[in-house]
Scaffold this active site. Structure first.
Site, short mmCIF file in Angstrom:
data_model
loop_
_atom_site.label_atom_id
_atom_site.label_comp_id
_atom_site.label_asym_id
_atom_site.label_seq_id
_atom_site.Cartn_x
_atom_site.Cartn_y
_atom_site.Cartn_z
CG ASN A 10 37.13 -23.84 -11.73
OD1 ASN A 10 37.83 -23.75 -10.72
ND2 ASN A 10 36.70 -25.00 -12.21
CE LYS A 12 39.23 -26.23 -14.59
NZ LYS A 12 39.24 -27.10 -15.76
CG HIS A 95 34.67 -28.85 -12.31
ND1 HIS A 95 35.53 -29.71 -12.95
CD2 HIS A 95 34.67 -27.70 -13.03
CE1 HIS A 95 36.03 -29.10 -14.01
NE2 HIS A 95 35.53 -27.88 -14.08
CD GLU A 97 39.02 -30.21 -13.93
OE1 GLU A 97 39.22 -29.43 -12.97
OE2 GLU A 97 39.13 -29.87 -15.12
CD GLU A 165 32.77 -26.40 -16.72
OE1 GLU A 165 33.37 -25.37 -17.03
OE2 GLU A 165 33.14 -27.17 -15.83
N GLY A 171 39.89 -27.87 -21.15
CA GLY A 171 41.35 -27.83 -21.22
C GLY A 171 41.92 -28.42 -22.49
CB SER A 210 38.19 -24.97 -24.85
OG SER A 210 38.97 -26.07 -24.40
P1 13P Z 1 38.99 -24.61 -19.50
O1 13P Z 1 38.39 -23.23 -19.75
O2 13P Z 1 40.44 -24.54 -19.08
O3 13P Z 1 38.72 -25.53 -20.63
O4 13P Z 1 38.22 -25.21 -18.21
C1 13P Z 1 36.84 -25.19 -18.17
C2 13P Z 1 36.40 -25.58 -16.82
O5 13P Z 1 36.52 -26.73 -16.43
C3 13P Z 1 35.85 -24.54 -15.95
O6 13P Z 1 35.25 -25.08 -14.83
#
Ligand code: 13P
Length: 249
Positions: A10, A12, A95, A97, A165, A171, A210
């Site tokens: 992803n 983002k 997601h 976010e 997740e 992150g 992560s």
């Molecule tokens: P990270 O791998 O950067 O922690 O992000 C995970 C994520 O949100 C994937 O959708």
């Protein structure tokens, strides 16, 4: 039978046209070494069509969100039909976010997932608890509530992917222990079997948060983990292939 694992990136809100070099590098490695699992890159909307045109047969291309409607007066939004037209095979929905930044409820996420299914694309439905929810002992309640609310009735193991997740692991460089991951994934599996019967055993349940080359082996070996949803470490082909390597025996 264990489902074919899926390692999905992803990106983002990262990536410009020049970033196609990373997709090219990923395709080159997987063409040379073979792909031990299904591999997917979800770039921002602006790159979906170009990436779909440029990718080889080892890396599928997906998107990170869509609108629940097929078309209409929704300025700035993108429909699942448009993503299909651009060459996407998967769409991430729900997601954390987007749940946090755009106030998406599980009901809204389910409507998006239904729109994705209606186009013959595959939704990757994301669920996960915040740190305060985990600290309050509510992890399974939250995760299973989001699962029940976000996954459409028409979902099957073949057309829908689940991604667990934990929000606090995204992150941050922090991850749950392998036992904690296994506990949540096994609870998700049980809920899928309770709802979808035997087909529930075949849904891919990805872990995200992560995931890096140096922890992928142990996380991917946890019970009921059928792949990864990777953010930061999916942006560079060298890191992402290190995660895919967890599926090379
Ligand atoms: P990270 O791998 O950067 O922690 O992000 C995970 C994520 O949100 C994937 O959708």
């Amino acid at each position: 039978m264990k489902p074919m694992p899926l390692v999905a990136g992803n990106w983002k809100m990262n990536g410009l046209r020049a970033s196609q070099a990373e997709l090219d590098a990923l395709n080159a490695v997987l063409t040379a070494k073979g792909a031990p699992c299904e591999v997917l890159i979800c770039p921002p909307f602006t790159l979906v069509a170009a990436f779909a045109a440029a990718t080889g047969d080892k890396v599928a291309i997906g998107a990170q969100d869509c609108h629940a409607k097929q078309s209409g007066a929704h300025t700035g939004d993108i429909s699942a039909e448009m993503l299909k037209d651009a060459g996407a095979g998967y769409v991430i929905v729900g997601h954390s976010e987007r749940r946090a930044d755009h106030g998406e409820s599980s009901e809204a996420v389910r409507a998006k997932a239904e729109a994705v299914l209606a186009e013959g694309l595959k939704p990757i439905v994301c669920i996960g608890e915040t740190e305060s929810e985990r600290d309050a002992g509510k992890t399974l309640d939250v995760v299973l509530g989001q699962l029940a609310g976000s996954v459409p009735t028409g979902s099957t193991a073949a057309n829908t992917v689940i991604a667990y997740e934990p929000v606090w692991a995204i992150g941050t460089g922090r991850t749950p222990t392998v036992a904690e991951v296994a506990e949540v994934h096994t609870a998700i599996r049980s809920a899928l079997v309770a709802r979808f019967g035997a087909d529930g055993t075949g849904f891919r349940i990805l872990y995200g948060g992560s995931v890096k080359p140096d922890n992928a082996n142990e996380l991917m070996a946890a019970d009921n983990v059928d792949g990864a949803l990777v953010g930061g470490a999916s942006l560079k082909a060298s890191d992402f292939t290190g995660i895919i390597d967890a599926y090379r025996s």
